[in-house]
Design an enzyme around this catalytic site. Structure first.
Site, mmCIF file in Angstrom:
data_model
loop_
_atom_site.group_PDB
_atom_site.id
_atom_site.type_symbol
_atom_site.label_atom_id
_atom_site.label_comp_id
_atom_site.label_asym_id
_atom_site.label_seq_id
_atom_site.Cartn_x
_atom_site.Cartn_y
_atom_site.Cartn_z
ATOM 1 N N ARG A 1 -38.030 -10.819 -2.673
ATOM 2 C CA ARG A 1 -37.931 -11.398 -1.334
ATOM 3 C C ARG A 1 -38.807 -12.629 -1.128
ATOM 4 N NH1 ARG A 1 -37.415 -6.850 3.320
ATOM 5 N NH2 ARG A 1 -36.516 -8.669 4.324
ATOM 6 N N TYR B 1 -22.779 -19.588 17.695
ATOM 7 C CA TYR B 1 -22.569 -20.914 18.277
ATOM 8 C C TYR B 1 -22.681 -22.051 17.260
ATOM 9 C CZ TYR B 1 -23.241 -18.444 22.705
ATOM 10 O OH TYR B 1 -23.127 -17.573 23.751
ATOM 11 N N HIS C 1 -26.828 -9.390 0.197
ATOM 12 C CA HIS C 1 -28.197 -9.272 0.718
ATOM 13 C C HIS C 1 -28.264 -8.171 1.776
ATOM 14 C CE1 HIS C 1 -32.224 -10.955 0.842
ATOM 15 N NE2 HIS C 1 -32.206 -10.965 2.163
#
Length: 832
Positions: A41, A131, A87
């Site tokens: 990570r 958006y 993921h």
């Protein structure tokens, strides 16, 4: 209900029980967890410069066809594909990583082409993923180029349904170009971004010179290149970072400084513009940042523009230095930590490029082998087709005579020794391919494939050819994507204090009874004949009067002694410089004065730290004298310290800097004076009251103190309230024991008024006389007549009715400034 199953006992013994110490189990479990965070990570791979989340996002976009040539796709779609297939973590973490790859103020070469609000340098967060839209940036495709040609290893995804790449082919050194930051367990990484062209040049240099030093690589990679530009201060920290993999870079904003404003056009990397402006405004409001009149943000799509308007008379360089110290200069801590063979390692510049080169060498080798295998397979097919064309009649006849397709294949293999793949293609050939034109095309293709085979074989067998391919591809990427450097390198001049930016010059400091204080340039006052009215030196508020005027260097300390017996320390340059007609600034804004505390005397002292053999000698209104070593005033607090303990009704009148070898002359308002050896006043602590210096009669009081040398050729200057004064030879004041009545110094009749000032003057000195109403006059001491002690003197300054002399300052001959007469004449005209 019956069952055929046998009854099971209630207690089933475990097959095996292992005994473990809890601390060992916790240690091993935490190590496993830490390595999972480190490798899975938080840390980038040194080969492609990507963390798993970034690699998976780009690969998911590649798999979904969201390339730079496709239309934008909803970010939520990309996040969903990444999370569902590769993921298995939260969607917010994936979207944050996606958004950062689209920010041109975070990435030197953004890997995502975003459409919509992906955040701003003001710290605004990206809009919700529903958006915004995204697709790969063209340069991101270079990281994935040739991934389908067996160039990298793949591993099963988290649920085994698909495979994902362990690393991307990475056609350019992305770790250095875009940098990386992350916090793992027990370690962190912070790799700064660099200029693509410079990194590629350094990589090519390393290919050509494998044994080169880091200094050689720094001829190409001169420093990090931040997307926000700005300046890196000094080269030593850069060298250390490249040499060891760790370093601390000072990053300074780019500014345009003029007399009345400072305009910030570039900010340090990762600075939050809105928060920065807010902090500057807070410091201005809290009085921590002087000289700022207005602050506004004029930034737009074209770039950063923060305008800081300065107050009239503010020193732009001092304000700039204060801004740099607190706001506009940051530290970037370089930690070049990345995964090498799955293990975290701190890399220097050469190691970083070497790891990338090893990876790229393997990618090109595997790609070349993949393409060679494909080319050899194609050549094999083309060889069969050419043989069939050469024996077209026989081939057609065999196929026609065959019972079925399989029989035809067998007959062809038996006759011409074709392989299975060759015979499959021959049987599938159309009759149209037997034309001479088709035959020529096959022959041309075969020749081209043979050339390709020879080239790929050469690359695989010759290391220099393989490295040449890497260099050529790097140059192509440089030509396509490289741009100019944005971050500049400026020399480190060391820590610059406000004092370093202030020119050393003599200045006049004026203090009023209401503790308004200011300083003025000496050039504003032209020397004139005695007896003049002078010019305006201060525009006082109603009821206020001038209390003192004195000469000081801008780098000197001003020791401000108050009526409470406290002393405060102030640098002369901290006193605001104002025009002659200005009132000044209230001292409470510069000193932490208590209620009712007023400045009684100010002493100009060059250095408080080196005070050996020097003393501050004080005289009080009631005739007491005290001498204290200068070093006792070396650590004056912002709230002041005790300078003298005063008796009730007494006040500090004058303070002189002496050296222990002088004579002291104490003068009174009634025109008396006494001269005695300085050694008669033993050194005392700051809390002492002092000893008797002169006996006073009636309502008389001390007005001044002068230190004189017994063997010099100077004079004692005395000035009275009504503007009269005289020079008298020092020898005329015979030495006495302290605490006597003294001798007459000057006649204090109705014309002269009481004495108000005494000082020692020498040839070439100038006298600055200031009245209580703010008039100021400068004149050479030679203009004042030399007479005896018990005389009236001559007119020094022509005062208006009701006005009187407030203070007298002496400008030594070696500190005269040669004031510009034109400027002074203009000032005189303005007053007229």
């Amino acid at each position: 209900m019956s069952s055929d199953a046998p009854d099971q006992p209630d207690d089933v013994p475990a097959r095996r029980i292992d005994t473990a110490r809890i601390e060992q189990e916790m240690e091993q479990s935490y190590i496993d967890y830490a390595m999972s965070v480190i490798a899975g990570r938080a840390l980038p791979d040194a080969r492609d410069g990507l963390k798993p989340v970034h690699r998976r996002i780009l690969y998911a976009m590649h798999e979904a066809g969201v390339t730079s040539r496709a239309s934008h796709r909803k970010s939520s779609s990309v996040v969903g594909e990444t999370m569902g297939d590769f993921h298995p973590h939260g969607d917010s973490a994936i979207y944050d990583a996606l958004a950062r790859m689209a920010q041109d103020f975070s990435m030197r070469a953004p890997l995502v082409d975003g459409q919509g609000n992906f955040g701003s340098i003001d710290g605004d967060p990206p809009a919700a993923m529903r958006y915004t839209e995204a697709r790969m940036a063209p340069i991101a495709e270079e990281l994935l180029a040739d991934i389908e040609k067996d160039t990298v290893d793949f591993s099963p995804n988290y649920d085994g349904r698909k495979e994902e790449p362990d690393v991307l082919p990475a056609a350019f050194p992305n770790l250095l170009v875009n940098g990386s930051s992350g916090i793992a367990v027990g370690m962190s990484t912070n790799v700064p971004p660099h200029n693509l062209g410079e990194v590629i040049d350094a990589t090519i240099h390393l290919i050509d010179n494998p044994d080169c030093a880091i200094e050689d690589l720094m001829d190409h990679v001169v420093a990090p290149d931040f997307p926000t530009g700005a300046n890196i201060v000094g080269r030593n920290a850069i060298y250390k970072a490249y040499k060891t993999g760790r370093g601390r870079l000072r990053v300074r904003a780019e500014m345009e400084v003029t007399e009345d404003r400072i305009v910030v056009t570039e900010l340090p990397y990762q600075a939050n513009k809105a928060r920065l402006i807010e902090r500057i405004a807070d410091d201005v409001n809290d009085g921590k940042l002087d000289g700022v009149r207005d602050l506004r943000d004029e930034s737009d799509r074209d770039g950063i523009r923060i305008v800081i308007e300065l107050k009239r008379g503010a020193n732009p360089e001092v304000v700039e230095n204060q801004l740099l110290e607190s706001h506009l200069e940051t530290t970037f801590g370089v930690i070049n930590l990345a995964l090498v063979d799955g293990q975290p390692k701190v890399l220097d510049l050469k190691e970083t490029l070497s790891v990338y080169l090893d990876h790229r060498r393997e990618v090109v080798r595997r790609r070349s082998q993949f393409e060679l295998d494909e080319a050899e397979d194609r050549a094999h097919i083309l060889e069969g087709r050419l043989t069939a064309l050469e024996n077209a009649d026989q081939v057609v006849e065999l196929i026609q005579d065959a019972k079925d397709r399989d029989a035809a294949k067998a007959a062809l293999q038996a006759e011409f020794d074709f392989s299975t793949d060759q015979v499959e293609h021959i049987v599938a050939m159309q009759l149209g391919s037997l034309t001479s034109m088709e035959a020529a095309e096959i022959e041309d293709e075969y020749e081209s494939v043979q050339e390709r085979i020879e080239r790929l074989t050469e690359i695989l067998e010759d290391e220099s050819e393989l490295l040449g391919v890497i260099k050529d591809e790097l140059r192509e990427i440089k030509d396509e994507y490289a741009d100019e450097r944005r971050t500049r390198i400026i020399e480190d001049t060391g820590e610059v204090t406000d004092e370093d930016l202030i020119p050393q010059e003599d200045t006049l400091v004026v203090v009023s009874e209401d503790d308004y204080i200011k300083r003025m340039s000496l050039s504003a006052f032209r020397a004139q004949n005695r007896g003049g009215k002078g010019i305006i030196g201060a525009d006082l508020k109603e009821g206020d009067r001038v209390s003192s005027v004195f000469l000081a260097n801008t780098h000197d300390y001003l020791l401000c002694f108050t009526n409470h017996g406290q002393v405060y320390k102030l640098k002369t340059y901290q006193v605001p410089e104002m025009s002659r007609t200005a009132r000044g600034k209230s001292a409470v804004n510069l000193l932490d004065l208590d209620d009712g505390e007023e400045i009684e005397s100010v002493v100009d002292c060059e250095n408080l730290e080196e005070g050996a053999g020097r003393y501050l000698t004080m005289a009080t209104r009631k005739g007491r004298v005290k001498r204290t070593a200068v070093e006792e005033f070396g650590n004056i607090l912002s709230t002041g310290i005790r300078a003298i303990r005063l008796a009730e009704g007494d006040a500090l009148v004058d303070v002189e800097l002496t050296d222990g070898d002088r004579d002291l002359i104490v003068a009174t308002a009634g025109g008396m004076s006494i001269r005695f050896d300085e050694s008669e006043v033993r050194p005392m602590g700051r809390n002492a009251r002092g000893v008797g210096g002169i006996k006073l009669e009636g309502e008389d009081h001390v007005v001044g103190l002068a230190g004189v040398d017994s063997d010099d050729h100077s004079w004692v200057l005395t000035v009275t309230d009504n503007g009269y004064g005289k020079r008298t030879a020092i020898d005329a004041y015979r030495q006495q024991s302290r605490y006597g009545k003294g001798l007459i110094d000057i006649k204090t009749n109705e014309r002269n008024g009481p004495a108000c000032a005494i000082d020692a003057v020498a040839p070439g000195d100038h006298l600055v006389v200031m009245s209580e109403d703010g008039q100021i006059m400068r004149t050479p001491v030679e203009e004042i007549s030399t007479v005896g002690r018990n005389t009236m003197g001559v007119i020094v300054m022509d005062l208006d009715a009701g006005d009187s002399v407030a203070s007298v300052a002496v400008i030594p001959a070696d500190r005269g400034d040669g004031a510009d007469e034109a400027d002074a004449d203009a000032a005189d005209s303005a007053d007229a």
